[in-house]
Design an enzyme around this catalytic site. Sequence first.
Site, short mmCIF file in Angstrom:
data_model
loop_
_atom_site.label_atom_id
_atom_site.label_comp_id
_atom_site.label_asym_id
_atom_site.label_seq_id
_atom_site.Cartn_x
_atom_site.Cartn_y
_atom_site.Cartn_z
N ALA A 123 27.45 -23.57 39.02
CA ALA A 123 27.50 -24.22 37.70
C ALA A 123 26.12 -24.77 37.31
O ALA A 123 25.36 -25.20 38.20
CB ALA A 123 28.52 -25.35 37.72
N LYS A 127 22.09 -18.87 36.23
CA LYS A 127 21.62 -17.93 37.23
C LYS A 127 22.71 -16.89 37.55
O LYS A 127 22.40 -15.72 37.77
CB LYS A 127 21.18 -18.68 38.49
CG LYS A 127 20.01 -19.64 38.25
CD LYS A 127 19.62 -20.38 39.52
CE LYS A 127 18.50 -21.38 39.27
NZ LYS A 127 18.94 -22.53 38.46
N CYS A 241 15.04 -28.18 42.68
CA CYS A 241 14.20 -28.70 41.60
C CYS A 241 13.61 -30.04 42.02
O CYS A 241 13.58 -30.99 41.24
CB CYS A 241 14.98 -28.81 40.29
SG CYS A 241 16.48 -29.80 40.38
#
Length: 480
Positions: A123, A127, A241
Amino acid sequence: MPTLRSQSQSCRSVSAILARYVSLVEDPNALQAIANTLLPVGFWVNPLKSHGASLVDYLQAVGIEVEPIEWMPGAWRAREWRSPGQTLAFTAGWYYVQEEIAMAAVPVLDPQPGEQILDMCAAPGGKTAQIALRLQNTGLVIANELHAARMPSLSTTIARLGLTNVITTQGDGRVLPLPPHQFDRVLVDVPCSGEGNLRRRQHPRPWQPQHGLRIAAAQKKLLSRALDLVKPGGVVVYSTCTFAPEENEAVLDAVLGDRAYLEPIHLPGLQGQAGVTQWQGQSYRQDMPLAQRYFPHFNNTGGFFMAKLRRTDAACLASTEPLEHPTLASVSIDPVAPIQKLQKDFGLPDTEFQPYACWATGKKRLWLTQKHCRPIAGLQPQTLGIPVVSYTNLGFKPTTAFLQHWGAQIQRNVVELRHEQDALAFVQGETQTLDTNLVSEMEPGYIHVRYGAFQLGCGRQIEGKLQSQLPKTLRWAAKR
């Protein structure tokens, strides 16, 4: 608009984040400067529903200036765009909005037609969608998500974009109940401390050791399970990230051993920085410089870390007896009354459905996937391809995903809206009066709604009124 106090707090938070990584950054002033600027909006075209030139022409016509992303074909950025999800093109599934640097993981994964691929932490689905499109209506993508609250965003992405080779599941990626070595490639875009999102957060949080190390423990288990599930010779892409080596290099170093090795990452036009072999007294494996860390000032993006891993045949798990298939059976399309009714109602030829398998989940919904796209033993599907019809107290209701997918072929019970204001009213959920000539050409009930090149989806015509039946996830909030 942020207050002076909140801006000051944000600057202090950014400074605290960046201070930790001064030794990793050649130009910390450039990083500090860009960290407090607006992040451009990245997006890519959905080739199942549009072409790049058509999308760019439309966006420019509605006042959105865009420029191509040089390293990512079919993708663009906009310097200013307040509501990228409120265009007719977005509602019709022409594009997906995704932070630019997050687009990089799938080209590195490099999916090939016909492969079986696992997106372990899927989710909201950007991607997953990239992977599915690269398979070109072949193969299978299993999109898994741990959190039930995030499943709707994943299923909405798949339905809006019209992806018929994706099956979603909900489960803990660390313990997915699958036989070993099932997949050609696995994407492990793990939950992380999120420092790379400092340009999107009003008060970004500096890395917290207790929190970060707890997340790293979960990251290690996710990566280890990915190596269990990928075939020898297959590819795993690990990404975060965050800038923190504790969640990046340290995780790789702790898990890989001789089970996998790092390979170079080639993304021409995208500037990255080699992973490190030393951090705060810790040493990491010698192939770690093949990983890449992307600081925001390199490419005017968010922050990201990525490593491409090639699975060896070392420490492979022994094959086990296949687990039982989920309690779910494919439904032959020919005798299914709802499918036959949809074909008749909308003037679709039988041949349109030959490449597809029809599935039932419970008693209220049918799904369509490519015929080769079948559930994998051990995982109970949540969704299978796109929803095609649901059962309501008014009878069979066609889904917007179905109508958008076959919109260009629909011949009957279709409304062509003539004015943009009517299309905008439809996507905002408003009821409107139809032209009497249009009403005479269709039966009362569910209809397909178009505006120009945009296949907008499901409406309901009752006594000359058009009621929007778009799902709530696609409706716009009315502007005040």
